[in-house]
Design a protein around this motif. Structure first.
Motif, PDB file in Angstrom:
ATOM      1  N   TYR A  51       0.847  -1.202   0.000  1.00 56.05           N
ATOM      2  CA  TYR A  51       0.000   0.000   0.000  1.00 56.05           C
ATOM      3  C   TYR A  51       0.879   1.247   0.000  1.00 56.05           C
ATOM      4  O   TYR A  51       1.834   1.348   0.760  1.00 56.05           O
ATOM      5  N   SER A  52       0.559   2.187  -0.864  1.00 58.03           N
ATOM      6  CA  SER A  52       1.272   3.457  -1.064  1.00 58.03           C
ATOM      7  C   SER A  52       2.651   3.264  -1.679  1.00 58.03           C
ATOM      8  O   SER A  52       3.448   4.194  -1.725  1.00 58.03           O
ATOM      9  N   ASN A  82      -3.162   1.486  -5.093  1.00 59.67           N
ATOM     10  CA  ASN A  82      -3.620   0.991  -3.790  1.00 59.67           C
ATOM     11  C   ASN A  82      -4.805   0.033  -3.976  1.00 59.67           C
ATOM     12  O   ASN A  82      -5.749   0.026  -3.195  1.00 59.67           O
ATOM     13  N   TYR A 174     -13.045   3.549   1.469  1.00 59.70           N
ATOM     14  CA  TYR A 174     -11.964   2.950   0.681  1.00 59.70           C
ATOM     15  C   TYR A 174     -12.101   1.433   0.656  1.00 59.70           C
ATOM     16  O   TYR A 174     -12.036   0.809  -0.422  1.00 59.70           O
TER      17      TYR A 174
END
Length: 265
Positions: A51-52, A82, A174
């Protein structure tokens, strides 16, 4: 050693995307002589970032370029945003199909790589660890082995989320966008446990699994839950743990062990 940045239009993502490729195709004779890994065709390992992260994470944070030469592995590192490497119906971007179908096919055509299941592996860190496991279970005819480090196996936590859920990484919207309706996740193709049960019910051979996680990793218990799930169903796997938190230092400590696993017959 060739290290390439490839940018092309992905039909699965409906946009231009990048991936890094590491190809040990020009090593000097003294590095190849006596190395049993060069007595067979080059194999392919797709490595997914967390992630990121980005397509450069594995290249910058590990010794994967040197190890690619030692193990005669073509390394492909895509950019997955992501996305958790899941297909997104609302966006039209199919990250699961991108990693599981399009990328290995495109790289095989571009670099002349083997398309055999026995020569094709996938791995990842954190979100990429989840993505590697999920993708291999979704495309078991494509991948023979998986290596997963500090996998974000958070599907059970996501399934229990509500709009009021507080999460330090991202908000409920999200997770609902990525995994679809949380309450439906136990019986969803976005759930690696659901995919595992479906493959077992059909008698389809599962990819071989290697998982590693640090004692102090915030995802340690999520990994233990998934390992118990596998054990309850009699699924064999290789597991490594030890001191470490959620970082590439832990990955580097277990990376050669994982690559040895890939090379076992």
């Amino acid at each position: 050693m060739a290290i390439c940045t490839i940018e092309y239009f992905s039909n699965k993502l409906r946009q231009f995307t990048k991936f890094k490729a590491i190809l040990p195709n020009d090593l000097p004779p003294e590095m190849v002589a006596g190395n049993p890994h060069f007595q067979r065709p080059m194999q392919t390992l797709i490595l997914l970032h967390g992630y990121s992260g980005s397509e450069t994470d594995w290249l910058y944070n590990t010794q994967i370029s040197a190890l690619a030469g030692r193990y005669n592995l073509a390394i492909l590192c895509p950019n997955g945003g992501n996305s958790f490497y899941l297909d997104g119906p609302e966006t039209g971007r199919q990250y699961g199909a991108f990693v599981g179908e399009e990328l290995p096919d495109y790289a095989a055509r571009l670099f002349g790589l083997s398309r055999d299941r026995a020569d094709t592996f996938i791995g990842g860190f954190s979100m990429g660890g989840f993505g590697a496991i999920h993708t291999a279970l979704q495309y078991p005819e494509r991948f023979s082995k998986v290596i997963s480090f500090s996998a974000a196996l958070i599907h059970r936590r996501v399934a229990a989320m509500t709009p009021e859920t507080q999460d330090p990484i991202a908000n409920y919207a999200y997770y609902r966008h990525i995994f679809q309706e949380p309450a439906n996740l136990p019986a969803s193709v976005n759930n690696p446990e659901y995919l595992t049960d479906a493959l077992l019910a059909r008698g389809t051979p599962l990819p071989q699994l290697f998982l590693a996680v640090g004692f102090s990793d915030f995802l340690y218990e999520d990994n233990q839950s998934f390992l118990r799930f596998l054990s309850d169903r009699g699924v064999n796997y290789r597991y490594a743990e030890g001191p470490g938190v959620h970082d590439f230092q832990f990955v580097s400590a277990h990376l050669e062990e994982a690559l040895d696993f890939l090379k076992e017959v």
